[in-house]
Design an enzyme around this catalytic site. Structure first.
Site, PDB file in Angstrom:
ATOM      1  N   GLU A 140       8.841 -15.257 -17.654  1.00 31.86           N
ATOM      2  CA  GLU A 140       9.233 -14.407 -16.791  1.00 31.86           C
ATOM      3  C   GLU A 140      11.539 -14.153 -17.862  1.00 31.86           C
ATOM      4  O   GLU A 140      11.109 -15.401 -18.850  1.00 31.86           O
ATOM      5  CB  GLU A 140       9.655 -15.274 -15.527  1.00 31.86           C
ATOM      6  CG  GLU A 140      10.484 -13.905 -14.991  1.00 31.86           C
ATOM      7  CD  GLU A 140      10.895 -13.061 -15.058  1.00 31.86           C
ATOM      8  OE1 GLU A 140       9.726 -13.229 -14.172  1.00 31.86           O
ATOM      9  OE2 GLU A 140      11.949 -12.681 -14.456  1.00 31.86           O
ATOM     10  N   HIS A 191       2.002  -5.143   5.598  1.00 33.53           N
ATOM     11  CA  HIS A 191       1.784  -3.517   5.918  1.00 33.53           C
ATOM     12  C   HIS A 191      -0.019  -3.639   6.381  1.00 33.53           C
ATOM     13  O   HIS A 191      -0.739  -4.796   5.665  1.00 33.53           O
ATOM     14  CB  HIS A 191       1.383  -2.343   5.029  1.00 33.53           C
ATOM     15  CG  HIS A 191       3.235  -1.770   5.013  1.00 33.53           C
ATOM     16  ND1 HIS A 191       4.319  -1.363   5.558  1.00 33.53           N
ATOM     17  CD2 HIS A 191       3.771  -2.492   3.920  1.00 33.53           C
ATOM     18  CE1 HIS A 191       5.208  -1.552   5.051  1.00 33.53           C
ATOM     19  NE2 HIS A 191       5.014  -1.816   4.115  1.00 33.53           N
TER      20      HIS A 191
HETATM   21  C1  LIG Z   1      13.065  -0.904  -0.949  1.00 35.00           C
HETATM   22  C2  LIG Z   1      11.442  -1.505  -1.580  1.00 35.00           C
HETATM   23  C3  LIG Z   1      11.102  -1.818  -0.093  1.00 35.00           C
HETATM   24  C4  LIG Z   1       9.502  -2.259  -0.466  1.00 35.00           C
HETATM   25  N1  LIG Z   1       9.123  -2.905   1.116  1.00 35.00           N
HETATM   26  C5  LIG Z   1       7.901  -3.529   0.820  1.00 35.00           C
HETATM   27  C6  LIG Z   1       6.877  -3.898   2.265  1.00 35.00           C
HETATM   28  O1  LIG Z   1       7.633  -4.167   2.884  1.00 35.00           O
HETATM   29  N2  LIG Z   1       6.060  -4.197   1.891  1.00 35.00           N
HETATM   30  C7  LIG Z   1       5.156  -4.445   0.806  1.00 35.00           C
HETATM   31  O2  LIG Z   1       3.735  -4.948   0.923  1.00 35.00           O
HETATM   32  N3  LIG Z   1       5.718  -4.268  -0.472  1.00 35.00           N
HETATM   33  C8  LIG Z   1       6.903  -3.720  -0.340  1.00 35.00           C
HETATM   34  N4  LIG Z   1       7.621  -3.279  -1.853  1.00 35.00           N
HETATM   35  C9  LIG Z   1       6.903  -3.175  -2.883  1.00 35.00           C
HETATM   36  C10 LIG Z   1       7.397  -4.860  -3.345  1.00 35.00           C
HETATM   37  O3  LIG Z   1       8.190  -4.606  -3.069  1.00 35.00           O
HETATM   38  C11 LIG Z   1       6.395  -4.736  -4.758  1.00 35.00           C
HETATM   39  O4  LIG Z   1       5.161  -3.851  -4.645  1.00 35.00           O
HETATM   40  C12 LIG Z   1       6.430  -6.427  -5.611  1.00 35.00           C
HETATM   41  O5  LIG Z   1       7.592  -6.545  -5.256  1.00 35.00           O
HETATM   42  C13 LIG Z   1       5.797  -5.916  -7.044  1.00 35.00           C
HETATM   43  O6  LIG Z   1       6.111  -7.030  -7.433  1.00 35.00           O
HETATM   44  P1  LIG Z   1       5.379  -7.171  -8.977  1.00 35.00           P
HETATM   45  O7  LIG Z   1       5.198  -8.740  -9.614  1.00 35.00           O
HETATM   46  O8  LIG Z   1       4.613  -6.266  -9.532  1.00 35.00           O
HETATM   47  O9  LIG Z   1       6.562  -6.676 -10.060  1.00 35.00           O
HETATM   48  P2  LIG Z   1       8.433  -7.222  -9.652  1.00 35.00           P
HETATM   49  O10 LIG Z   1       8.550  -8.496  -8.948  1.00 35.00           O
HETATM   50  O11 LIG Z   1       9.261  -6.342 -10.618  1.00 35.00           O
HETATM   51  O12 LIG Z   1       8.002  -8.516 -10.751  1.00 35.00           O
HETATM   52  C14 LIG Z   1       8.128  -8.243 -12.121  1.00 35.00           C
HETATM   53  C15 LIG Z   1       8.492  -9.468 -12.996  1.00 35.00           C
HETATM   54  O13 LIG Z   1       8.281  -8.816 -14.910  1.00 35.00           O
HETATM   55  C16 LIG Z   1       9.750  -9.488 -15.243  1.00 35.00           C
HETATM   56  N5  LIG Z   1       9.319  -8.751 -15.992  1.00 35.00           N
HETATM   57  C17 LIG Z   1      10.173  -7.394 -16.577  1.00 35.00           C
HETATM   58  N6  LIG Z   1      10.092  -7.421 -18.091  1.00 35.00           N
HETATM   59  C18 LIG Z   1       9.273  -8.387 -19.059  1.00 35.00           C
HETATM   60  C19 LIG Z   1       9.625  -9.072 -19.722  1.00 35.00           C
HETATM   61  N7  LIG Z   1       9.676  -8.023 -20.860  1.00 35.00           N
HETATM   62  N8  LIG Z   1       9.177 -10.642 -19.926  1.00 35.00           N
HETATM   63  C20 LIG Z   1       8.761 -11.162 -19.221  1.00 35.00           C
HETATM   64  N9  LIG Z   1       9.763 -10.441 -18.161  1.00 35.00           N
HETATM   65  C21 LIG Z   1       9.490  -9.407 -17.684  1.00 35.00           C
HETATM   66  C22 LIG Z   1      10.596  -9.170 -14.578  1.00 35.00           C
HETATM   67  O14 LIG Z   1      11.433  -9.709 -14.404  1.00 35.00           O
HETATM   68  C23 LIG Z   1      10.184  -9.194 -13.031  1.00 35.00           C
HETATM   69  O15 LIG Z   1      10.569 -10.408 -12.411  1.00 35.00           O
HETATM   70  C24 LIG Z   1       8.937  -2.863  -1.037  1.00 35.00           C
HETATM   71  C25 LIG Z   1       9.486  -2.390  -2.891  1.00 35.00           C
HETATM   72  C26 LIG Z   1      11.004  -1.880  -2.656  1.00 35.00           C
HETATM   73  C27 LIG Z   1      11.471  -1.867  -3.976  1.00 35.00           C
END
Ligand SMILES: Cc1cc2nc3c(=O)[nH]c(=O)nc-3n(C[C@H](O)[C@H](O)[C@H](O)COP(=O)(O)OP(=O)(O)OC[C@H]3O[C@@H](n4cnc5c(N)ncnc54)[C@H](O)[C@@H]3O)c2cc1C
Length: 494
Positions: free
Chosen positions: A35, A53
């Protein structure tokens, strides 16, 4: 540079990456979770609506549709195992005008195709009986009893803690900067301090997952950020909505909703604004006005003077598909994407983790169950949730429970000390806030910041000016005021 060996390197410790890490921790594998930030849950997972959802919204056949319903179904079990608060509140899509009612039936039909159980349309009388603060002109609603509310970062911290307790190695503040290939296979993942030789890579880097894919030559998708802004209301007002209250959705978002949070606040938002800058988390007067105007349509008696904070989150929208990007990169069979996970990515995370596990297995990863896998994780029990008698017992055992550090949220010194010494390192003020709620109350950390910083400095062996808000160069304090004055005085007399 330190050298490590892994079977799987997962890039990104959001709700997706940590769900995958926990899933892989069930097997005899060396897993490294990398991370770039100082804590887990710092990307999209940090700022969202936190709704589990039901699954009627996504178009049938998409990953979003398939994985939403599957993810939703396992939430109760996962949250039980990890001791993460989850409330199956149900949700309502509210038609505020007669001409929106046909859309409710479209959603009902789509929900049936997606396999969402027990959907029904309810009329105005029943709707207003259940939700007395709703706009009295509301006409009808789609009721989805399987929807719920959770806390996205609490779930993510819990998944990460459980993964680490089961042997996953977590590297924080280590951005992946290079991925080395030999022929069509990824061999080494490089961060500033580590070179990790690995058999497989999982790309769960959220908004930056397209840049990570480019590192192995995959160019066929890109991520654009879509901002959503919110207001949070004081905890006294969470009761105004019995469940998430959605308007009829638009092409780009589920619309601005009013929802209770699992901690009891009332939340309104998000709007949807497409951007270029993947880090632009500023709230804007125009965006907040849009949120307020539409939320007031849903609930005219919103307690406006009791809004205690606003914030923005950024969705990771994958182009051109507008769907999750899952599976191996073309031509690089040991590089598996879990990319472009926009909403309902929180809900889908458990199912995404299973899909990625299956892709890894299909690509040649042997999955031998780990006999010692422990699915359970102990929660840090909030002092404020205990009875007077239980509180008194704790204080008798450890007087630090008698020291209230955050007055608004009744967070004690003992809880902060415990949060600092759990399996996932907690080294920032935001990390303490997310684990204990210190600073999340009405005064928004006005009172407790210096006290939390002092405890952190003492417990982590830091000087006060080394304590940061969120890692990197985000120090709270730069120098002692008197030292600056003395230095200036000395300069003046020199
Ligand atoms: C406004 C909004 C409302 C939402 N509402 C809902 C909801 O009500 N219900 C629902 O189911 N979903 C919802 N979502 C969607 C949900 O929040 C996301 O789908 C989910 O959090 C994505 O998680 P992730 O782990 O894929 O991405 P992230 O949480 O973005 O994690 C990606 C990680 O990768 C890391 N990273 C990036 N580049 C690098 C690198 N080069 N090296 C190492 N680490 C790196 C980042 O720092 C980050 O910690 C919502 C999203 C938003 C923005």
């Amino acid at each position: 540079m330190e050298k490590l060996q892994a079977d799987v390197v997962i890039i990104g410790a959001g709700v997706t990456g940590t769900a995958i890490a926990r899933e892989l921790a069930r097997y005899e594998l060396e897993v490294v979770l990398v991370e770039k930030e100082a804590d887990v849950a710092c990307g999209s997972t940090k700022a969202n609506t936190a709704i589990v959802h039901a699954g009627y919204d996504a178009h049938p056949g998409t990953w979003k549709a398939k994985l939403n319903v599957r993810g939703n179904a396992v939430f109760p079990q996962i949250c039980r195992e990890l001791e993460v608060p989850f409330k199956r509140t149900g949700s309502l899509v509210v038609a505020l005008e007669e001409d929106q009612v046909p859309h409710l039936y479209e959603l009902l039909e789509r929900g049936h195709v997606n396999g969402v159980p027990d959907l029904e349309i309810i009329g105005r009388d029943e709707l207003l009986r259940r939700e007395p603060h709703l706009n009295p002109h509301a006409v009808a609603a789609l009721w989805a009893p399987t929807a719920g509310i959770v806390n996205a970062w609490e779930l993510t911290i819990a998944q990460a803690e459980n993964a680490v307790e089961n042997g996953v190695k977590l590297l924080l503040e280590q951005p992946v900067i290079r991925i080395e290939r030999e022929g069509d296979r990824v061999r080494t993942v490089c961060t500033p301090d580590f070179a990790i030789a690995t058999r497989f890579v999982v790309n769960a880097a959220g908004r930056h997952s397209d840049e990570i894919a480019r590192l192995v030559g995959q160019e066929d998708f890109r991520i654009t950020p879509r901002k959503g802004e919110y207001y949070v209301f004081d905890r006294r007002f969470g009761h105004m909505a019995g469940c998430p209250l959605f308007p009829v959705p638009t092409a780009v978002s589920k619309g601005i909703l009013v929802t209770p949070t699992v901690e009891g606040n009332l939340l309104i938002g998000p709007n949807a604004q497409d951007l270029e800058d993947k880090e632009d988390l500023r709230t804007t007067p125009a965006g907040l006005k849009e949120v307020l105007t539409e939320a007031l349509d849903m609930m005219p008696d919103l307690p406006l003077k009791d809004a205690i904070a606003n914030f923005a989150g950024l969705r990771a929208v994958a182009r051109p598909s507008n769907d999750f990007v899952l599976g191996p990169a073309s031509g690089v069979p040991n590089f598996i994407n879990a990319a472009g996970i926009q909403s309902p990515g929180l809900t889908s995370a458990p199912a995404v983790a299973e899909e990625i596990r299956d892709y890894l297995q299909a690509a040649g990863l042997e999955l031998n169950g780990k006999k010692k896998f422990n699915p359970y994780r102990k929660r840090l029990v909030p002092f404020r949730e205990l009875s007077r008698e239980e509180q008194a017992e704790l204080i008798a055992e450890d007087p630090r429970y008698g020291q209230i550090v955050c007055r608004c949220e009744t967070v004690t010194e003992a809880e902060i000390v415990q949060a600092l010494h759990r399996p996932v390192p907690c080294t920032t003020m935001d990390g303490v806030k997310r684990r204990t709620r210190a600073g999340m109350g009405r005064c928004q950390a006005g009172f407790c910041t210096p006290r939390v910083a002092a405890i952190m400095a003492r417990e982590l062996g830091l000087s006060l000016d080394e304590v940061t808000k969120k890692g990197g160069a985000s120090q709270l304090l730069l120098a002692r005021t008197k030292e600056l004055l003395l230095a200036k005085g000395a300069e003046a007399h020199a």
